[in-house]
Design a protein around this motif. Structure first.
Motif, mmCIF file in Angstrom:
data_model
loop_
_atom_site.group_PDB
_atom_site.id
_atom_site.type_symbol
_atom_site.label_atom_id
_atom_site.label_comp_id
_atom_site.label_asym_id
_atom_site.label_seq_id
_atom_site.Cartn_x
_atom_site.Cartn_y
_atom_site.Cartn_z
ATOM 1 N N ALA A 148 0.826 -1.204 0.000
ATOM 2 C CA ALA A 148 0.000 0.000 0.000
ATOM 3 C C ALA A 148 0.864 1.259 0.000
ATOM 4 C CB ALA A 148 -0.931 -0.004 1.212
ATOM 5 N N VAL A 149 1.946 1.228 0.766
ATOM 6 C CA VAL A 149 2.852 2.380 0.797
ATOM 7 C C VAL A 149 3.549 2.533 -0.546
ATOM 8 C CG1 VAL A 149 4.962 3.298 1.841
ATOM 9 C CG2 VAL A 149 3.188 2.310 3.292
ATOM 10 N N ALA A 150 3.952 1.421 -1.159
ATOM 11 C CA ALA A 150 4.607 1.481 -2.467
ATOM 12 C C ALA A 150 3.688 2.113 -3.503
ATOM 13 C CB ALA A 150 5.031 0.086 -2.910
ATOM 14 N N LEU A 151 2.408 1.753 -3.475
ATOM 15 C CA LEU A 151 1.442 2.353 -4.402
ATOM 16 C C LEU A 151 1.271 3.841 -4.128
ATOM 17 C CD1 LEU A 151 -1.326 -0.417 -4.523
ATOM 18 C CD2 LEU A 151 0.181 0.285 -6.392
ATOM 19 N N LEU A 152 1.298 4.193 -2.848
ATOM 20 C CA LEU A 152 1.166 5.601 -2.474
ATOM 21 C C LEU A 152 2.324 6.438 -2.997
ATOM 22 C CD1 LEU A 152 -0.153 7.874 -0.726
ATOM 23 C CD2 LEU A 152 1.217 7.001 1.193
ATOM 24 N N LEU A 153 3.520 5.842 -2.980
ATOM 25 C CA LEU A 153 4.724 6.603 -3.316
ATOM 26 C C LEU A 153 5.175 6.448 -4.763
ATOM 27 C CD1 LEU A 153 6.870 5.821 -0.137
ATOM 28 C CD2 LEU A 153 5.364 7.767 -0.535
ATOM 29 N N LYS A 154 4.521 5.580 -5.522
ATOM 30 C CA LYS A 154 5.066 5.218 -6.841
ATOM 31 C C LYS A 154 5.182 6.397 -7.793
ATOM 32 C CE LYS A 154 0.682 3.676 -8.972
ATOM 33 N NZ LYS A 154 0.682 4.654 -10.068
ATOM 34 N N ASP A 155 4.319 7.390 -7.676
ATOM 35 C CA ASP A 155 4.364 8.522 -8.604
ATOM 36 C C ASP A 155 5.064 9.742 -8.013
ATOM 37 O OD1 ASP A 155 2.984 7.159 -10.611
ATOM 38 O OD2 ASP A 155 1.049 7.646 -9.686
ATOM 39 N N ARG A 156 5.601 9.563 -6.811
ATOM 40 C CA ARG A 156 6.292 10.690 -6.185
ATOM 41 C C ARG A 156 7.755 10.693 -6.586
ATOM 42 N NH1 ARG A 156 3.657 13.332 -2.082
ATOM 43 N NH2 ARG A 156 1.585 12.514 -1.659
ATOM 44 N N VAL A 157 8.312 11.889 -6.669
ATOM 45 C CA VAL A 157 9.714 12.046 -7.052
ATOM 46 C C VAL A 157 10.517 12.336 -5.800
ATOM 47 C CG1 VAL A 157 11.376 13.372 -8.391
ATOM 48 C CG2 VAL A 157 9.098 12.911 -9.315
ATOM 49 N N ILE A 158 11.498 11.474 -5.516
ATOM 50 C CA ILE A 158 12.362 11.686 -4.359
ATOM 51 C C ILE A 158 13.325 12.816 -4.674
ATOM 52 C CG2 ILE A 158 14.115 10.644 -2.851
ATOM 53 C CD1 ILE A 158 12.838 7.955 -3.448
ATOM 54 N N PRO A 159 13.425 13.830 -3.806
ATOM 55 C CA PRO A 159 14.346 14.937 -4.076
ATOM 56 C C PRO A 159 15.759 14.446 -4.297
ATOM 57 C CG PRO A 159 12.919 15.428 -2.214
ATOM 58 C CD PRO A 159 12.692 13.979 -2.551
#
Length: 229
Positions: A148-159
């Motif tokens: 669930a966390v992976a799906l939440l973060l999949k489209d986020r760009v890590i600085p």
């Protein structure tokens, strides 16, 4: 826990992260979760793994806060994972996994807590009021929570990480001394090489053998005396 397992800057709010970890499907600002949970989820003041710890607004925390309970240490200490709590490197929105929250209420009813604050590498000094715990209908397994966390973060760009520190000009222009001795596993400074040359020259003057073999013999003796790396 002395410190978080990791603190990742994802620019993330506490609500979606707590929802992903716990499976408690409540939306809206954190301060509304306790009221929204009424009649939909069980609530109480006893910590349970997988539950959501719900905070009302307090001080500068105007929207409240929610965190997921990951482990029970004792009747006064739990381990939580949450987002957007500590200001790390001047930036909020970090995920902090496996950090302590300690009950400081007189009645041991989890109505007030202190929470690990990463910049101080210690529990924060503020005593935060707490609504209580919201219990999911079915506890999510670690693998389900991770997905669930992976799906939440999949489209986020890590600085991006900070750029590497540039090499100082004096170091960049320093002559590089090449030597076959580099294979021994340690570097030889320019001064040491000069000392080797001087000693080899003296041995050469005193010996009829060719220069090169004598110098190599001298080098081997000096290497033998060097501390092992």
């Amino acid at each position: 826990m002395a410190s978080p397992a990791f603190a990742l800057n994802e620019g993330l709010q506490c609500v979606p992260y707590a929802r992903a970890l716990s499976g408690v499907t409540i939306y809206g600002d954190a301060h509304s979760w306790w009221g929204q949970a009424e009649g939909k989820y069980a609530r109480g003041n006893t910590p349970e793994v997988g539950a959501v710890l719900a905070f009302p607004p307090h001080g500068n925390m105007r929207l409240g806060h929610v965190a997921a309970v990951r482990r029970i240490v004792d009747d006064r200490t739990i381990v939580i994972s949450h987002a957007n709590w500590s200001t790390i490197g001047g930036v909020r929105g970090h995920i902090e996994e496996d950090v302590r929250a300690v009950d400081v209420s007189e009645a041991n009813d989890w109505s007030r807590v202190r929470v690990w604050y990463t910049p101080n590498e210690a529990l924060g000094s503020t005593e935060w009021p707490v609504h209580g715990f919201i219990y999911p209908k079915q506890r999510r397994s670690d693998s389900e929570a991770r997905k669930a966390v992976a799906l939440l973060l999949k489209d986020r760009v890590i600085p991006a990480l900070p750029a590497a520190t540039p090499v100082r000009l004096a170091e960049a222009t320093k002559p590089v001394i090449k030597s076959a001795l580099v294979k021994t596993g340690f570097g030889l400074s320019g001064d040491l090489l000069k000392d080797i040359d001087r000693k080899a020259a003296k041995e050469t003057q005193a010996s009829p053998t060719p220069t090169k073999p004598v110098r190599l013999a001298s080098v081997e003796k000096l290497i033998a005396r060097l501390p092992k790396s």
